[in-house]
Design a protein around this motif. Structure first.
Motif, mmCIF file in Angstrom:
data_model
loop_
_atom_site.group_PDB
_atom_site.id
_atom_site.type_symbol
_atom_site.label_atom_id
_atom_site.label_comp_id
_atom_site.label_asym_id
_atom_site.label_seq_id
_atom_site.Cartn_x
_atom_site.Cartn_y
_atom_site.Cartn_z
ATOM 1 N N UNK A 70 0.813 -1.217 0.000
ATOM 2 C CA UNK A 70 0.000 0.000 0.000
ATOM 3 C C UNK A 70 0.846 1.266 0.000
ATOM 4 N N UNK A 71 2.158 1.126 0.260
ATOM 5 C CA UNK A 71 3.011 2.312 0.207
ATOM 6 C C UNK A 71 2.982 2.912 -1.188
ATOM 7 N N UNK A 72 2.625 2.094 -2.165
ATOM 8 C CA UNK A 72 2.561 2.611 -3.527
ATOM 9 C C UNK A 72 1.140 2.736 -4.043
ATOM 10 N N UNK A 73 0.184 2.951 -3.153
ATOM 11 C CA UNK A 73 -1.220 3.104 -3.574
ATOM 12 C C UNK A 73 -1.348 4.211 -4.620
ATOM 13 N N UNK A 74 -1.933 3.899 -5.775
ATOM 14 C CA UNK A 74 -2.090 4.966 -6.775
ATOM 15 C C UNK A 74 -3.138 5.975 -6.325
ATOM 16 N N UNK A 75 -2.760 7.271 -6.248
ATOM 17 C CA UNK A 75 -3.706 8.289 -5.791
ATOM 18 C C UNK A 75 -5.036 8.296 -6.549
ATOM 19 N N UNK A 86 -3.587 7.821 1.512
ATOM 20 C CA UNK A 86 -2.373 7.632 0.721
ATOM 21 C C UNK A 86 -1.127 7.636 1.610
ATOM 22 N N UNK A 87 -1.085 8.557 2.597
ATOM 23 C CA UNK A 87 0.145 8.730 3.388
ATOM 24 C C UNK A 87 0.294 7.701 4.504
ATOM 25 N N UNK A 88 -0.815 7.224 5.070
ATOM 26 C CA UNK A 88 -0.715 6.333 6.226
ATOM 27 C C UNK A 88 0.135 5.077 5.961
ATOM 28 N N UNK A 89 -0.081 4.361 4.862
ATOM 29 C CA UNK A 89 0.762 3.177 4.622
ATOM 30 C C UNK A 89 2.247 3.530 4.495
ATOM 31 N N UNK A 101 12.473 6.533 20.130
ATOM 32 C CA UNK A 101 13.544 7.532 20.148
ATOM 33 C C UNK A 101 14.763 7.038 19.369
ATOM 34 N N UNK A 102 15.060 5.751 19.530
ATOM 35 C CA UNK A 102 16.210 5.188 18.816
ATOM 36 C C UNK A 102 15.996 5.225 17.302
ATOM 37 N N UNK A 103 14.756 5.062 16.892
ATOM 38 C CA UNK A 103 14.470 4.971 15.455
ATOM 39 C C UNK A 103 14.101 6.322 14.857
ATOM 40 N N UNK A 104 14.295 7.416 15.635
ATOM 41 C CA UNK A 104 13.716 8.702 15.227
ATOM 42 C C UNK A 104 14.216 9.210 13.869
ATOM 43 N N UNK A 105 15.484 8.930 13.527
ATOM 44 C CA UNK A 105 15.998 9.434 12.248
ATOM 45 C C UNK A 105 15.202 8.844 11.094
ATOM 46 N N UNK A 106 14.991 7.540 11.148
ATOM 47 C CA UNK A 106 14.227 6.887 10.096
ATOM 48 C C UNK A 106 12.772 7.327 10.129
ATOM 49 N N UNK A 107 12.242 7.559 11.336
ATOM 50 C CA UNK A 107 10.834 7.997 11.429
ATOM 51 C C UNK A 107 10.647 9.364 10.785
ATOM 52 N N UNK A 108 11.615 10.260 10.979
ATOM 53 C CA UNK A 108 11.526 11.566 10.325
ATOM 54 C C UNK A 108 11.544 11.410 8.813
ATOM 55 N N UNK A 109 12.360 10.442 8.342
ATOM 56 C CA UNK A 109 12.372 10.176 6.901
ATOM 57 C C UNK A 109 10.996 9.720 6.451
ATOM 58 N N UNK A 110 10.329 8.925 7.303
ATOM 59 C CA UNK A 110 8.980 8.462 6.980
ATOM 60 C C UNK A 110 7.998 9.612 6.874
ATOM 61 N N UNK A 111 8.116 10.584 7.805
ATOM 62 C CA UNK A 111 7.229 11.746 7.761
ATOM 63 C C UNK A 111 7.452 12.529 6.471
ATOM 64 N N UNK A 112 8.744 12.699 6.109
ATOM 65 C CA UNK A 112 9.045 13.434 4.882
ATOM 66 C C UNK A 112 8.479 12.707 3.665
ATOM 67 N N UNK A 113 8.624 11.385 3.650
ATOM 68 C CA UNK A 113 8.122 10.622 2.500
ATOM 69 C C UNK A 113 6.600 10.731 2.407
ATOM 70 N N UNK A 114 5.935 10.668 3.567
ATOM 71 C CA UNK A 114 4.480 10.775 3.569
ATOM 72 C C UNK A 114 4.025 12.136 3.081
ATOM 73 N N UNK A 115 4.641 13.177 3.604
ATOM 74 C CA UNK A 115 4.269 14.537 3.196
ATOM 75 C C UNK A 115 4.556 14.760 1.714
ATOM 76 N N UNK A 116 5.740 14.319 1.269
ATOM 77 C CA UNK A 116 6.095 14.468 -0.145
ATOM 78 C C UNK A 116 5.115 13.743 -1.047
ATOM 79 N N UNK A 117 4.652 12.590 -0.571
ATOM 80 C CA UNK A 117 3.708 11.814 -1.374
ATOM 81 C C UNK A 117 2.388 12.522 -1.571
ATOM 82 N N UNK A 118 1.887 13.174 -0.510
ATOM 83 C CA UNK A 118 0.551 13.763 -0.635
ATOM 84 C C UNK A 118 0.546 15.176 -1.196
ATOM 85 N N UNK A 119 1.588 15.963 -0.893
ATOM 86 C CA UNK A 119 1.521 17.337 -1.410
ATOM 87 C C UNK A 119 1.719 17.334 -2.924
#
Lengths: 283, 232
Positions: free
Chosen positions: B69-74, B110-113, B150-168
């Motif tokens: 679902x990470x690649x769900x077509x909008x 779209x962004x949740x997956x 907290x340990x995974x925060x760097x990757x989680x921030x990348x996830x937020x960026x990917x989600x935002x980039x996907x929807x905007x």
């Protein structure tokens, strides 16, 4: 980490506040207008809708799709009023009582455009049928809308009148896009296409396409406004639909339509027809 | 090339003059996509963490589904949300088709997956015995989860960026559920599509450039936060 959390918290808080600030409009004062792409791409609706909204205090949600899709929305009761240009399909729509009223609004004409060099030699040909035959015989590329829009319906009719079935030929391609985008495709591929005059004039400056065939009585392009029948779909805003339909045929609006585009293109894009009998246009 | 140059000039003029339409369209883009990203981060990080920490039958299947679902077509999301929200559709009582709220819903789907998938991957990439170690040192379960995040925060921030980039940047769902209504549901991507079909290529390019600029500014700040964390 603390600062990050503070930042994230601030962002979150501001986003939650945004939730309430998304614009919302009460649905009784909203109407959904499903219309063809040509009225939006030519800029006509940008001139008319604000006038209507100011006068009637309705909020118009304009959904610009092809005439075919607009009527499909009407059949499902997903639109309140339609502005379309596909007369045969419209008659069927009315016969099946999906619409409660249908009024003539305006017309312009379809034209066949193509590269100025005109490799198929259709320039000056009198009828659209003859032009289509020549294009088919030459095997030069023809771009079709292929999206069930009013223009596509007209094009299919013209092919039929010429006694040809273009589908499946190598020189016949369908875009499935709106008029503006289809014109761009035709220009890039140096191909022929059928277009309404308004969209062509509005986009002309970027296109390398010339008007090759015009003036055939078959090429008339007529727009009607249709109120969706609330008897079929109780959720249809019939008062709003009627208000818009009345607005489109009022004297003031018709004057705006008649002068729209004159300053920019030297001639009007649409000719007002409200109150005329369809026969007077040769329908 | 001349067109691109015209586009840059137009974009600059619109920006300098603080063009009302451009401003409104940009702000709505940010609101809708920002809100959708925020909701998907809540759901995604919570759901992703639960999925990683819990053991249950069908866990692998669920993770594969999330990853797909990470690649769900909008457009597909847009189509289904539209059908659900129709006046005569199953969710008609919400009465929100062709509103910004409907766009937020579609973009959240779209962004949740994307956020969930990256959360799962980043938590699973932590050393597997870390969980036991934290618990052995006397942390409560909630504290343990917090430390892992907290340990995974760097990757989680990348996830937020990917989600935002996907929807905007998506247009298919926004144009279907929003309808590209002037001054109401018109966002940067749908405005770009419309100006293109109106033949106003300079304006279309201008909207496109503003979209890139907005994405860059937001990602720049998120990246700064991310890289600062890395140095510590």
């Amino acid at each position: 980490m603390k600062r990050v959390m503070q930042t994230l918290f601030a962002v979150a808080l501001s986003l939650v506040m945004m939730l309430g600030s998304l614009p919302a409009v009460a649905s009784t004062k909203t109407i959904i207008l499903a219309t063809t792409t040509s009225t939006q791409d030519s800029g006509l609706l940008d001139a008319l809708i604000p006038l209507f909204e100011k006068e009637s205090h309705y909020f118009v949600k304009t959904i610009a799709v092809g005439s075919g899709q607009a009527m499909a929305m009407g059949k499902k009761g997903e639109a309140d009023v339609l502005l379309v240009h596909s007369p045969d399909a419209e008659k069927k729509f009315m016969q099946d009582s999906y619409g409660s009223s249908r009024k003539l609004v305006m017309h312009n004409d379809f034209i066949i455009v193509g590269p100025a060099l005109d490799p198929a030699g259709i320039k000056g040909v009198k009828t659209s049928a003859e032009a289509f035959k020549k294009i088919a015989a030459s095997g030069k590329l023809f771009i079709s809308r292929g999206d069930n829009s009013g223009t596509h319906a007209k094009e299919k009719l013209l092919w039929k009148a010429a006694g040809l079935t273009p589908e499946g030929n190598k020189w016949f391609q369908q875009t499935g896009l709106g008029m503006g985008q289809t014109l761009n495709v035709a220009a890039e591929k140096k191909a022929y296409t059928l277009t309404d005059r308004a969209t062509y004039l509005a986009l002309k400056k970027n296109l390398n396409l010339s008007v090759l065939v015009e003036g055939d009585a078959r090429l008339l392009n007529v727009y009607h406004v249709i109120e969706v029948n609330a008897a079929k779909w109780p959720k249809v805003n019939s008062a709003g639909g009627k208000a818009f339909s009345d607005f489109m045929v009022s004297g003031k609006t018709q004057a705006v339509i008649g002068s729209f585009g004159v300053d920019k293109y030297g001639s009007p894009l649409f000719f007002p027809d409200a109150g005329k009998r369809p026969e007077s246009l040769g329908l | 090339m001349e067109l691109v140059f015209d586009g840059i000039v137009t974009a600059w003029q619109l920006l300098i003059s603080l063009d009302q339409e451009l401003l409104a369209v940009t702000i709505l883009s940010l609101k809708v996509s920002g809100l959708a990203t925020f909701i998907s981060v809540l759901i995604g990080i919570l759901g992703g963490t639960c999925t990683v920490l819990a053991e249950f039958p069908g866990k692998r299947l669920l993770i594969s589904l999330v990853n797909t679902s990470m690649g769900l077509p909008p457009v597909v999301v847009g189509l289904f949300v539209t059908i659900m929200l129709w006046r005569n559709g199953p969710l008609n009582m919400l009465d929100i088709l062709y509103t910004p709220t409907a766009m937020v819903i579609a973009q959240t789907i779209i962004a949740t997956p994307i956020v969930t998938g990256i959360t799962i991957a980043s938590l699973q990439s932590l050393p597997s015995n870390m969980k036991l170690q934290i618990l052995a040192l006397g942390a409560s379960r909630i504290q343990m989860v917090w430390i892992l995040i907290k340990e995974a925060r760097l990757a989680l921030l990348a996830g937020i960026m990917a989600g935002f980039g996907g929807v905007i940047s998506e247009v298919g769902a926004s144009i279907m559920v929003g309808g590209n209504i002037k001054g109401y549901t018109r966002v940067l991507t749908t405005a770009t599509v419309m100006e293109t079909s109106m033949g106003n290529f300079d304006k279309a390019i201008a909207f496109g450039l503003v979209l890139l600029l907005v994405c860059f500014i937001i990602n720049y700040f998120l990246t700064r936060v991310q890289q600062k964390e890395r140095l510590r």
